[in-house]
Structure formats: structure tokens, C-alpha cells
Design an enzyme around this catalytic site. Sequence first.
Site, PDB file in Angstrom:
ATOM      1  CB  VAL A 228      44.825  36.953  28.953  1.00 53.82           C
ATOM      2  CG1 VAL A 228      43.975  38.204  28.773  1.00 53.82           C
ATOM      3  CG2 VAL A 228      46.257  37.191  28.498  1.00 53.82           C
ATOM      4  CE  LYS A 229      39.683  35.936  37.072  1.00 52.22           C
ATOM      5  NZ  LYS A 229      39.801  36.430  38.462  1.00 52.22           N
ATOM      6  CB  ILE A 230      38.813  37.137  28.808  1.00 54.49           C
ATOM      7  CG1 ILE A 230      40.238  37.481  28.362  1.00 54.49           C
ATOM      8  CG2 ILE A 230      37.791  37.733  27.850  1.00 54.49           C
ATOM      9  CD1 ILE A 230      40.617  36.929  27.018  1.00 54.49           C
TER      10      ILE A 230
END
Length: 215
Positions: free
Chosen positions: A86-88
Site C-alpha cells: 500500500v503506497k501512502i
Amino acid sequence: MKFFIDTANLAQIKEAQDMGVLDGVTTNPSLMAKEGIKGQNNILKHYVDICNIVTGDVSAEVISTDFDGMVKEGEALAELHERIVVKIPMIKDGVKAIKYFTEKGIKTNCTLVFSAGQALLAAKAGATYMSPFIGRLDDVSTDGLRLIEDIRLIYDNYGFETQILAASVRHPMHIIECARIGADVITAPLSAISALLKHPLTDSGLAQFLADAKK
Ligand code: E4P
């Protein structure tokens, strides 16, 4: 050093995977838009298609900017495939979301990092990967590679396990310098990875060997 390809183009991902040197993929909303992938269902399906090509981690970016939204989106992304990371974004709620996912055992990639202080926060929150954008820093007359050096020193001082994922890589010298400095991962377009192959002495040497082999 891991090599990730920075694209949502399936043909390029396949080409890099076939070369046998690919360790993962990074995408972002701009890269998805570039491939014409529109609509939530198509976007989610495209991430699964990417995961089915590669054997490494695939970063999929959330577009929410509040904690609850990032958690909801990130959980849905993580359920798509075991290789999804998950890229945040590096914002306050993003740091909270990274901590949340870390505690749940879900991998994260903290994106849009432009300073050592931001890198420190990402590591404190337990990000799996932290992405400094070196090309975009170079674009505004700031030394992107110097930032990688600073972060390497800081992470090594304290034994942070967050991996430095050098992003916004534009050319082969960025990759070589990142390797020299000790970035854990680079993500680059296929053109920059392929450019590592090139040397005129290889081409002329091979041509000579093939000519001599016929004698
Ligand atoms: C990867 O994670 C980044 O989103 C990407 O490398 C940004 O690259 P750009 O600066 O070329 O858009």
C-alpha cells in the site's frame, strides 16, 4: 540492490520480468492514467494483472488524504493480492496510516518523500519502503542523490529496517550512484534499466568476436 520498474505498462513489465532482473513494480495515479486505466474496477483489475506478471512487490497508491479513507482504500488494495504494497503519501494522516498498516502486518511504501526529516518519520512509523523522489529534486536544483546519502546515514545510525526506495529515477547514472551510496531499491523506467546494458566497447568487441568466429 532490488530493481523495481516504475510503470503501469504491462508490456514493459513483462519485458523487464523476462530479462530476469526484476524485483517489483511501482505505480502511481499518473502512471495508471498514462495507460488509460479508468474506473475503480479497471484499476483494481490492472493491479491484479501486474501482480500476475511479477514475482515481487507491487506498490498500489491510495488517493484518499484522510486516515479513514487511506485505511479503507489500503485494506481493499491489500486484499487484492499478497504482493500488493500500500503506497501512502508523506502527510500527517499518511504517517498514521503507515503505523496502522505496519501493526496489521501489511506492507507500505511511503511516497513523495523530499527530505531527511520525512524519511525519519516514515521509518519511525515502520514503513516497509520509503521513496525519496531524486529526479524531481534535481529538477528544482536540489541534489537528489545527496538526500539518499543522508537518509542512508540516518537509517544506519539507528538500524531502521525501512528500505530506501530511490524513486523518480531518470537515467542510468542515477541507478549506478544509488548503488554506490547503498539505496536498497531503485524504481526506474524500462529505458533507464535497459540503458545499463549499453557500452560501445561491448558492441564493437562482440562484432569483432563474431567476425573472427567466421574465420
Ligand atoms: C514511484 O514510486 C514514483 O511515483 C515515481 O518514481 C515518480 O517518478 P517521476 O518523478 O518521474 O514522476
